[in-house]
Design a protein around this motif. Structure first.
Motif, mmCIF file in Angstrom:
data_model
loop_
_atom_site.group_PDB
_atom_site.id
_atom_site.type_symbol
_atom_site.label_atom_id
_atom_site.label_comp_id
_atom_site.label_asym_id
_atom_site.label_seq_id
_atom_site.Cartn_x
_atom_site.Cartn_y
_atom_site.Cartn_z
ATOM 1 N N HIS A 1 42.476 -7.675 117.448
ATOM 2 C CA HIS A 1 42.913 -8.209 118.735
ATOM 3 C C HIS A 1 42.017 -9.339 119.241
ATOM 4 O O HIS A 1 42.004 -9.632 120.439
ATOM 5 N N ALA A 2 41.290 -9.983 118.345
ATOM 6 C CA ALA A 2 40.456 -11.124 118.725
ATOM 7 C C ALA A 2 41.270 -12.404 118.668
ATOM 8 O O ALA A 2 42.133 -12.588 117.796
ATOM 9 N N VAL A 3 41.001 -13.307 119.611
ATOM 10 C CA VAL A 3 41.580 -14.646 119.612
ATOM 11 C C VAL A 3 40.488 -15.622 119.202
ATOM 12 O O VAL A 3 39.449 -15.713 119.874
ATOM 13 N N PHE B 1 34.265 -32.615 112.807
ATOM 14 C CA PHE B 1 33.356 -31.716 113.507
ATOM 15 C C PHE B 1 34.151 -30.527 114.028
ATOM 16 O O PHE B 1 35.269 -30.698 114.536
ATOM 17 N N TYR B 2 33.582 -29.294 113.901
ATOM 18 C CA TYR B 2 34.258 -28.081 114.348
ATOM 19 C C TYR B 2 33.409 -27.345 115.382
ATOM 20 O O TYR B 2 32.180 -27.245 115.240
ATOM 21 N N LEU B 3 34.079 -26.810 116.385
ATOM 22 C CA LEU B 3 33.472 -25.898 117.354
ATOM 23 C C LEU B 3 34.274 -24.604 117.321
ATOM 24 O O LEU B 3 35.462 -24.595 117.644
ATOM 25 N N PHE B 4 33.629 -23.489 116.899
ATOM 26 C CA PHE B 4 34.304 -22.205 116.752
ATOM 27 C C PHE B 4 34.015 -21.309 117.956
ATOM 28 O O PHE B 4 32.864 -21.199 118.394
ATOM 29 N N THR B 5 35.049 -20.641 118.474
ATOM 30 C CA THR B 5 34.865 -19.663 119.546
ATOM 31 C C THR B 5 35.681 -18.411 119.244
ATOM 32 O O THR B 5 36.644 -18.448 118.470
ATOM 33 N N SER B 6 35.285 -17.301 119.864
ATOM 34 C CA SER B 6 35.993 -16.029 119.718
ATOM 35 C C SER B 6 36.125 -15.374 121.082
ATOM 36 O O SER B 6 35.183 -15.400 121.890
ATOM 37 N N GLU B 7 37.302 -14.802 121.359
ATOM 38 C CA GLU B 7 37.536 -14.095 122.609
ATOM 39 C C GLU B 7 38.143 -12.737 122.298
ATOM 40 O O GLU B 7 39.122 -12.630 121.564
ATOM 41 N N ARG B 8 37.526 -11.691 122.857
ATOM 42 C CA ARG B 8 37.988 -10.331 122.623
ATOM 43 C C ARG B 8 37.769 -9.511 123.881
ATOM 44 O O ARG B 8 36.798 -9.727 124.617
ATOM 45 N N SER B 9 38.668 -8.590 124.150
ATOM 46 C CA SER B 9 38.575 -7.753 125.343
ATOM 47 C C SER B 9 37.223 -7.032 125.386
ATOM 48 O O SER B 9 36.801 -6.420 124.411
ATOM 49 N N GLY B 10 36.549 -7.132 126.519
ATOM 50 C CA GLY B 10 35.246 -6.497 126.681
ATOM 51 C C GLY B 10 34.091 -7.357 126.262
ATOM 52 O O GLY B 10 32.936 -7.080 126.604
ATOM 53 N N ALA B 11 34.359 -8.427 125.500
ATOM 54 C CA ALA B 11 33.282 -9.311 125.033
ATOM 55 C C ALA B 11 33.368 -10.694 125.650
ATOM 56 O O ALA B 11 32.391 -11.449 125.628
ATOM 57 N N GLY B 12 34.549 -11.052 126.197
ATOM 58 C CA GLY B 12 34.724 -12.380 126.775
ATOM 59 C C GLY B 12 34.806 -13.450 125.700
ATOM 60 O O GLY B 12 35.027 -13.172 124.525
ATOM 61 N N THR B 13 34.607 -14.700 126.124
ATOM 62 C CA THR B 13 34.632 -15.836 125.199
ATOM 63 C C THR B 13 33.219 -16.132 124.721
ATOM 64 O O THR B 13 32.303 -16.280 125.533
#
Length: 264
Positions: A67-69, A87-99
């Motif tokens: 369920h991670a975005v 150039f790449y900028l990687f991010t992850s967003e998951r419930s309870g962890a935020g962005t």
């Protein structure tokens, strides 16, 4: 120009030999085309990937993917008619962890110029960068990606026999990992192309992993050719092996910005 082109290819290959990472980590899921961004042009892309069914627990300190975005911003600048820098900028967003910030990569790429009149498109990219230990045990990685593709009538195909190597982390001792990508698409209309994309991670080239330890992803995808300025790709993928996230939904939205007219 040919001598310069092949000199750059040799430098890229030598660099790869100097320094594994998992396939694409559900951040930038894409089979590359051989074409590079034109000079005085900037390509901005947003890669959005949602893992509907994936890893639910922490494994060796690495965050779950279920369920991670994962959002990746990719900015590519055309240098010459046969080279570019991304150039790449990687991010992850998951419930309870935020962005959370995951890491950054850079990616130079060169291709065989059109005036060579080769029967297929050929290019080679080299990607290197850092990922936080929370998202990858191998924090510094290097990838070399040969690209061969062709448009033939309504059919398009591309093969990316990529190889990856870890510079820092447990996979350093495992050597070079084979991580291929393949795409086959068909123009159903002038604006709609649909087909299949495949991604794999087979482990060390000297000791291919058992099938259940390999990463395998198969996507049904569609590309919308609405304008030369825009890139639109979306798809749904399944991972049939135990080491792969089961279901992933992905999308790519890109926009080209041509600066040559503004200069004129």
């Amino acid at each position: 120009m040919k001598a310069l082109f092949f000199s750059m290819l040799l430098m890229l290959a030598a660099a790869c030999a100097c320094g594994t990472a998992w396939a694409q980590g559900n951040y930038e899921i894409q089979v590359y085309a051989s074409e590079t961004v034109a000079p005085r042009t900037t390509m901005v892309e947003l890669h959005s990937n949602y893992t509907a069914t994936g890893q639910s627990d922490y494994v060796d300190g690495v965050a779950p993917t279920n369920h991670a975005v994962h959002e990746t911003v990719e900015i590519t600048q055309g240098i010459t008619s046969w080279s570019e820098l991304g150039f790449y900028l990687f991010t992850s967003e998951r419930s309870g962890a935020g962005t959370e910030w995951v890491g950054d990569h850079i990616r130079p790429r060169v291709r065989a110029p059109e005036q060579w009149h080769w029967p297929v498109g050929v290019s080679i990219s080299m990607e290197m960068g850092y990922q936080r230990p929370r998202f990858s045990p191998d924090t510094w990685t290097w990838e070399i990606r040969p690209i061969v593709d062709r448009n033939k009538g309504r059919m398009y195909w591309s093969i990316n026999p990529a190889m990856e190597r870890s510079w820092h982390g447990p996979a350093v001792r495992e050597g070079v990992e084979f991580t291929p990508g393949v795409k086959v698409g068909w123009d159903f209309t002038r604006k709609v192309n649909a087909g299949v994309e495949y991604y794999g991670a087979y482990g060390d080239l000297r000791n291919i992993a058992a099938v259940h330890e390999q990463q395998q992803q198969i996507f049904l995808v569609s590309d919308l050719n609405v304008s030369p300025k825009w890139e639109i790709n979306f798809g749904v993928g399944m991972g049939p092996t135990a080491a792969t996230d089961r279901w992933i939904i992905k999308g790519i939205l890109g926009r080209r910005f041509d600066w040559s007219h503004q200069r004129e």
